[in-house]
Design a protein around this motif. Structure first.
Motif, PDB file in Angstrom:
ATOM      1  N   ASP A  96       0.827  -1.209   0.000  1.00  0.00           N
ATOM      2  CA  ASP A  96       0.000   0.000   0.000  1.00  0.00           C
ATOM      3  C   ASP A  96       0.862   1.260   0.000  1.00  0.00           C
ATOM      4  OD1 ASP A  96      -2.266  -1.545   0.032  1.00  0.00           O
ATOM      5  OD2 ASP A  96      -2.636  -1.327   2.192  1.00  0.00           O
ATOM      6  N   ASP A  99       2.079   1.825  -3.470  1.00  0.00           N
ATOM      7  CA  ASP A  99       0.997   2.327  -4.325  1.00  0.00           C
ATOM      8  C   ASP A  99       0.721   3.803  -4.054  1.00  0.00           C
ATOM      9  OD1 ASP A  99       0.730  -0.168  -5.457  1.00  0.00           O
ATOM     10  OD2 ASP A  99      -0.961  -0.764  -4.196  1.00  0.00           O
ATOM     11  N   ARG A 100       0.760   4.185  -2.780  1.00  0.00           N
ATOM     12  CA  ARG A 100       0.477   5.585  -2.439  1.00  0.00           C
ATOM     13  C   ARG A 100       1.592   6.508  -2.899  1.00  0.00           C
ATOM     14  NH1 ARG A 100      -2.358   5.897   3.469  1.00  0.00           N
ATOM     15  NH2 ARG A 100      -2.173   8.111   2.954  1.00  0.00           N
ATOM     16  N   LYS A 103       0.960   7.043  -6.514  1.00  0.00           N
ATOM     17  CA  LYS A 103      -0.226   7.862  -6.728  1.00  0.00           C
ATOM     18  C   LYS A 103       0.023   9.327  -6.370  1.00  0.00           C
ATOM     19  CE  LYS A 103      -5.034   8.415  -5.256  1.00  0.00           C
ATOM     20  NZ  LYS A 103      -6.122   7.888  -4.393  1.00  0.00           N
ATOM     21  N   ASP A 104       0.661   9.577  -5.229  1.00  0.00           N
ATOM     22  CA  ASP A 104       0.858  10.947  -4.741  1.00  0.00           C
ATOM     23  C   ASP A 104       2.044  11.663  -5.378  1.00  0.00           C
ATOM     24  OD1 ASP A 104      -1.264  10.347  -3.119  1.00  0.00           O
ATOM     25  OD2 ASP A 104      -0.117  10.246  -1.246  1.00  0.00           O
ATOM     26  N   LEU A 120       4.517  11.130   3.704  1.00  0.00           N
ATOM     27  CA  LEU A 120       3.693   9.954   3.454  1.00  0.00           C
ATOM     28  C   LEU A 120       3.536   9.099   4.707  1.00  0.00           C
ATOM     29  CD1 LEU A 120       2.119   8.216   1.503  1.00  0.00           C
ATOM     30  CD2 LEU A 120       4.270   7.221   0.692  1.00  0.00           C
ATOM     31  N   LYS A 123       1.153  10.599   7.206  1.00  0.00           N
ATOM     32  CA  LYS A 123      -0.254  10.322   6.915  1.00  0.00           C
ATOM     33  C   LYS A 123      -0.644   8.928   7.388  1.00  0.00           C
ATOM     34  CE  LYS A 123      -0.367  13.267   2.773  1.00  0.00           C
ATOM     35  NZ  LYS A 123      -0.520  13.281   1.287  1.00  0.00           N
TER      36      LYS A 123
END
Length: 223
Positions: A96, A99-100, A103-104, A120, A123
């Motif tokens: 995950d 993936d983040r 994406k970000d 990151l 978060k």
């Protein structure tokens, strides 16, 4: 004292700072690693562990977690000590996180900057705190509903005599909590953590059970 004993000692000292999952692992003892555990992490995920640890404990006046070899430590302990359900959660957390990052920041976790990794993981940390709070409230409601039934059966905690027993339960594992736990344990049981982050006396004299620290003074390492 070998490294494994040192890790267990620091785990008990950090008790309140560690998750129930990690405390449970060191109270119950390490599980036997399965053949599948040897290939638990991919090569990139092994590298991610080092960068995650270094984001949690970066280099300042003293070397950070990466220099202390915390990444390989996390990998070893996850493979040798944590149960399969926690291993799956941890690997899913790494996936995950990857993936983040894409994406970000349109880059892999290993390619983003230190500041972006910190942002990151910050978060993820906040999300973990919120999830733990929600789960705790849910568990408390369920426990209240079962309280009378438990009392009738005379059920008691198996570890009632252990000072950490109240902190140990069947709470679900969380990726960030485990990553933080193992970063702390790996760093403060490493040579760098024990001798540079802490004040270390190679040949101690008498034992002083309570010593006042001066402002800014490092905590003494434990043997």
């Amino acid at each position: 004292m070998d490294r494994r004993d040192a890790v267990k000692s620091v785990a008990f000292l950090l008790g309140g700072a560690l998750s129930a999952t990690t405390i449970g692992v060191f109270l119950e003892g390490c599980h036997s690693s399965s053949p599948a555990s040897a290939d638990l992490f991919s090569a990139d995920q092994e590298k991610m562990l080092a960068e995650i640890a270094d984001t949690i404990i970066p280099a300042t006046k003293t070397p950070g977690a990466k220099a202390a070899g915390v990444g390989p430590f996390i990998s070893m302990i996850m493979k040798e000590c944590y149960p399969e359900d926690a291993q799956k959660v941890f690997v899913k957390g790494l996936e995950d996180l990857q993936d983040r990052a894409k994406k970000d920041y349109s880059k892999s976790f290993l390619e983003i900057t230190a500041a972006q990794r910190e942002e990151l993981l910050g978060k993820v940390r906040e999300e973990t705190i919120a999830a733990q709070k929600a789960d705790k409230e849910s568990d408390a409601k369920a426990e209240t509903a079962k309280e009378q039934e438990v009392q009738k059966k005379g059920e008691k905690e198996n570890n009632a005599g252990n000072p950490l027993a109240s902190k140990v339960n069947k709470s679900r594992p969380y990726f960030f909590a485990i990553a933080r736990d193992l970063t702390l344990l790996g760093y403060f049981t490493s040579e760098i953590g024990a001798t540079q982050a802490y004040t270390y006396l190679h040949i101690p004299g008498r034992y002083d059970g309570c010593v006042d620290l001066k402002p800014g003074q490092k905590v003494w390492a434990t043997n």
